[in-house]
Design a protein around this motif. Structure first.
Motif, PDB file in Angstrom:
ATOM      1  N   VAL A 121       0.729  -1.198  -0.036  1.00 56.76           N
ATOM      2  CA  VAL A 121      -0.052  -0.158   0.297  1.00 56.76           C
ATOM      3  C   VAL A 121       0.760   1.244  -0.056  1.00 56.76           C
ATOM      4  O   VAL A 121       0.289   2.308  -0.313  1.00 56.76           O
ATOM      5  CB  VAL A 121      -0.905   0.071   1.351  1.00 56.76           C
ATOM      6  N   GLN A 133      -7.379   4.730  13.986  1.00 54.77           N
ATOM      7  CA  GLN A 133      -7.542   5.276  12.509  1.00 54.77           C
ATOM      8  C   GLN A 133      -6.476   4.848  11.530  1.00 54.77           C
ATOM      9  O   GLN A 133      -6.738   4.706  10.655  1.00 54.77           O
ATOM     10  CB  GLN A 133      -7.493   6.831  12.758  1.00 54.77           C
ATOM     11  N   ARG A 135      -5.082   1.923  11.825  1.00 53.44           N
ATOM     12  CA  ARG A 135      -5.660   0.438  11.409  1.00 53.44           C
ATOM     13  C   ARG A 135      -6.690   0.508  10.520  1.00 53.44           C
ATOM     14  O   ARG A 135      -6.777  -0.257   9.676  1.00 53.44           O
ATOM     15  CB  ARG A 135      -5.955  -0.064  12.637  1.00 53.44           C
ATOM     16  N   ALA A 136      -7.667   1.343  10.512  1.00 53.58           N
ATOM     17  CA  ALA A 136      -8.776   1.619   9.773  1.00 53.58           C
ATOM     18  C   ALA A 136      -8.408   1.792   8.218  1.00 53.58           C
ATOM     19  O   ALA A 136      -8.730   1.368   7.314  1.00 53.58           O
ATOM     20  CB  ALA A 136      -9.851   2.623  10.275  1.00 53.58           C
ATOM     21  N   ASP A 137      -7.499   2.803   8.218  1.00 53.44           N
ATOM     22  CA  ASP A 137      -6.963   3.255   6.967  1.00 53.44           C
ATOM     23  C   ASP A 137      -6.190   2.070   6.450  1.00 53.44           C
ATOM     24  O   ASP A 137      -6.332   1.889   4.972  1.00 53.44           O
ATOM     25  CB  ASP A 137      -5.991   4.452   7.193  1.00 53.44           C
ATOM     26  N   THR A 139      -6.261  -1.126   6.896  1.00 50.08           N
ATOM     27  CA  THR A 139      -7.289  -2.258   6.518  1.00 50.08           C
ATOM     28  C   THR A 139      -8.145  -1.966   5.174  1.00 50.08           C
ATOM     29  O   THR A 139      -8.109  -2.800   4.396  1.00 50.08           O
ATOM     30  CB  THR A 139      -8.461  -2.427   7.554  1.00 50.08           C
ATOM     31  N   GLU A 140      -8.431  -0.712   5.067  1.00 49.47           N
ATOM     32  CA  GLU A 140      -9.130  -0.340   3.774  1.00 49.47           C
ATOM     33  C   GLU A 140      -8.178  -0.473   2.632  1.00 49.47           C
ATOM     34  O   GLU A 140      -8.702  -1.062   1.496  1.00 49.47           O
ATOM     35  CB  GLU A 140      -9.812   1.040   3.885  1.00 49.47           C
ATOM     36  N   ARG A 141      -7.019  -0.223   2.575  1.00 50.78           N
ATOM     37  CA  ARG A 141      -6.033  -0.195   1.656  1.00 50.78           C
ATOM     38  C   ARG A 141      -5.815  -1.770   1.462  1.00 50.78           C
ATOM     39  O   ARG A 141      -5.424  -2.224   0.015  1.00 50.78           O
ATOM     40  CB  ARG A 141      -4.768   0.645   1.785  1.00 50.78           C
ATOM     41  N   VAL A 143      -7.482  -4.402   1.582  1.00 50.78           N
ATOM     42  CA  VAL A 143      -8.595  -5.034   0.972  1.00 50.78           C
ATOM     43  C   VAL A 143      -8.404  -5.505  -0.573  1.00 50.78           C
ATOM     44  O   VAL A 143      -8.775  -6.594  -0.846  1.00 50.78           O
ATOM     45  CB  VAL A 143     -10.009  -4.508   1.270  1.00 50.78           C
ATOM     46  N   GLU A 144      -7.768  -4.403  -1.047  1.00 50.17           N
ATOM     47  CA  GLU A 144      -7.374  -4.886  -2.549  1.00 50.17           C
ATOM     48  C   GLU A 144      -6.597  -6.006  -2.690  1.00 50.17           C
ATOM     49  O   GLU A 144      -6.368  -6.491  -3.773  1.00 50.17           O
ATOM     50  CB  GLU A 144      -6.617  -3.637  -3.336  1.00 50.17           C
ATOM     51  N   ASP A 148     -10.774  -9.733   3.346  1.00 46.33           N
ATOM     52  CA  ASP A 148     -11.097  -9.201   4.899  1.00 46.33           C
ATOM     53  C   ASP A 148      -9.824  -9.251   5.819  1.00 46.33           C
ATOM     54  O   ASP A 148      -9.774 -10.148   6.670  1.00 46.33           O
ATOM     55  CB  ASP A 148     -11.981 -10.394   5.479  1.00 46.33           C
ATOM     56  N   GLN A 150      -7.415  -8.735   8.794  1.00 44.92           N
ATOM     57  CA  GLN A 150      -7.421  -8.607  10.156  1.00 44.92           C
ATOM     58  C   GLN A 150      -6.220  -7.831  10.572  1.00 44.92           C
ATOM     59  O   GLN A 150      -5.098  -8.589  10.847  1.00 44.92           O
ATOM     60  CB  GLN A 150      -7.640  -9.625  10.862  1.00 44.92           C
TER      61      GLN A 150
END
Length: 358
Positions: A121, A133, A135-137, A139-141, A143-144, A148, A150
Motif C-alpha cells: 500500500v 485510525q 488501523r482503519a486506513d 485495513t481499507e487499503r 482489502v485490494e 477481509d 485482520q
C-alpha cells in the motif's frame, strides 16, 4: 534568605535599643506627634474583645481550583514513534521480532513527514492519528490485496511527545507521554517525588505560552480533582522552593524566636504559648505589641494581658507573615521612646528586605 536576613537585622538592632520598658496607658496622640518627623505613618490599636475581629483576617490556606484545562487524553501518533503492525494469518506482512529483537527494534518508525511505508500500500499517514485510525486506513487499503484483512496496530515506542519536570523534585527529567494519561502527580512521582524543600501549593505548569499556578496540596489533602490535571505534550512542570513565612517574637519572652506561618494560621496567644510565654519575673503583661507593616505605614496592636482573660482576645488575633511581636518589661521609660527606637529598626529592616528582593 531574605526572611533570615530580616530577622537577624531586627534582632541585632533591637538588642541595641534601650526600649524594654514602657509607660501606660499608651497615648496615641503623643506617639503620633513624636513620629511625625519620620517618613512613616503609625496607627495605634488597642485590642479588645469588641474590636479584635475587625483587625484579624486569617489567610485563606485552603486550595484554590486551577483554571488550566484538563481535556481527556487520546494518544495520537507523532514523528519518531515506533509502530508494531500485525496482519493475522499473513506472516509475510508481520515484522518478525525474534528472540533477540524486541517489537520496538523491529517496528516501523514514523518518518519526519509523518508517514511510514507498508508493503503493497505504500506510504501511510500516521502523524496526528490514533492507532485505531491508522488501523482503519491500513485495513481499507489492504482489502485490494487480502480478503477481509485482520489488522492490529499498536505503538511500541513512544518518542514523539513528552513533558518536562524541573525544580524541587528529586530527579528532574523528561517524561514521555504514552497511551496512558499522565497526570501532574504521576509526572512528579516519576521524577522521584517532591524534595524536602518543595512547595506543593505553588506548582507551575507552562502550556502554550501561558503559566498556571496549581495547588497540588489541595488535591492531596482536599481532593480538588482539577488540581491534578492531565498533562499535554510540551507542558513544562516547575516545582518551586518553599519560601518560609514567619513572624518574629522578641522582648521579655521565655524563648525569643520565630514562628512558622507557612502552612497554618497562628494566633497571637498560640505564638506566645509556643515560645514559652512571657517571663514572669520581668515581662509587663500590659505591653504585648504587634508591629505590622501596611501599605500606608505601620500599625501597632497592643494587647493588655494584665488580666488573664485578655489571652482569649489573643486567640482571635491571627498573626501575618513578617509581624513583629514585642513584649516590654516593667515600666520605666515612656512608650514614646519604645516607638521612636523601634520604628527606625523596622524601617531599616524593610529597606534591607526590599533591596534583597531586588
Amino acid at each position: 534568605m531574605r526572611l533570615c536576613t530580616l530577622a537577624l537585622m531586627m534582632t541585632a538592632l533591637l538588642a541595641g535599643c534601650n526600649v524594654a520598658k514602657t509607660d501606660f496607658p499608651v497615648r496615641a496622640a503623643a506617639i503620633q506627634t513624636e513620629v511625625e518627623e519620620m517618613a512613616t505613618n503609625v496607627t495605634i490599636v488597642k485590642l479588645t474583645a469588641d474590636n479584635v475581629s475587625a483587625f484579624s483576617t486569617p489567610r485563606n490556606l485552603s486550595g484554590s481550583r486551577t483554571t488550566m484545562a484538563s481535556p481527556s487524553w487520546d494518544y495520537r501518533v507523532g514523528v519518531g514513534d515506533i509502530l508494531d503492525i500485525v496482519v493475522w494469518d499473513h506472516p509475510e506482512l508481520t515484522m518478525p521480532a525474534g528472540e533477540r529483537r524486541t517489537p520496538e527494534e523491529s517496528g516501523l518508525r514514523v518518518q519526519s513527514d509523518g508517514t511510514f511505508f507498508y508493503p503493497y500500500v505504500g506510504q501511510i499517514t500516521a502523524k496526528g492519528r490514533t492507532p485505531e485510525q491508522i488501523r482503519a486506513d491500513l485495513t481499507e487499503r489492504l482489502v485490494e490485496f487480502i480478503p477481509d484483512p485482520q489488522v492490529e496496530v499498536r505503538v511500541v515506542g513512544y518518542r514523539s511527545q513528552a513533558v518536562s519536570v524541573t525544580g524541587e523534585v528529586k530527579n528532574p527529567s523528561r517524561q514521555p507521554l504514552t497511551d496512558v494519561p499522565l497526570t501532574l502527580l504521576d509526572a512528579i512521582d516519576a521524577a522521584g517525588g517532591l524534595s524536602e524543600e518543595a512547595d506543593p501549593r505553588s506548582v507551575i505548569v507552562r502550556r502554550g505560552g501561558r503559566s498556571f499556578t496549581i495547588d497540588l496540596q489541595a488535591f492531596l489533602e482536599q481532593g480538588v480533582g482539577a488540581n491534578n490535571p492531565v498533562l499535554q505534550s510540551g507542558d513544562v512542570v516547575s516545582v518551586p522552593k518553599l519560601e518560609v513565612e514567619e513572624a518574629y517574637l522578641l522582648g521579655q519572652i521565655v524563648r525569643p524566636s520565630t514562628i512558622d506561618l507557612t502552612r497554618e494560621n497562628v494566633t497571637l496567644t498560640q505564638a506566645l504559648t509556643r515560645v514559652g510565654g512571657l517571663k514572669e519575673d520581668s515581662a509587663d503583661a500590659r505591653g504585648i505589641f504587634v508591629f505590622r507593616k501596611t501599605s500606608t505605614g505601620i500599625t501597632v496592636y497592643q494587647l493588655d494581658a494584665s488580666n488573664a482573660t485578655a489571652y482569649l482576645v489573643g486567640t482571635s488575633f491571627v498573626l501575618l507573615p513578617r509581624d513583629l511581636v514585642y513584649v516590654t518589661s516593667s515600666p520605666m521609660h515612656r512608650w514614646n521612646s519604645l516607638i521612636s527606637n523601634l520604628l527606625p529598626t523596622l524601617t531599616t529592616a524593610r529597606v534591607a528586605d526590599d533591596i534583597s528582593a531586588n
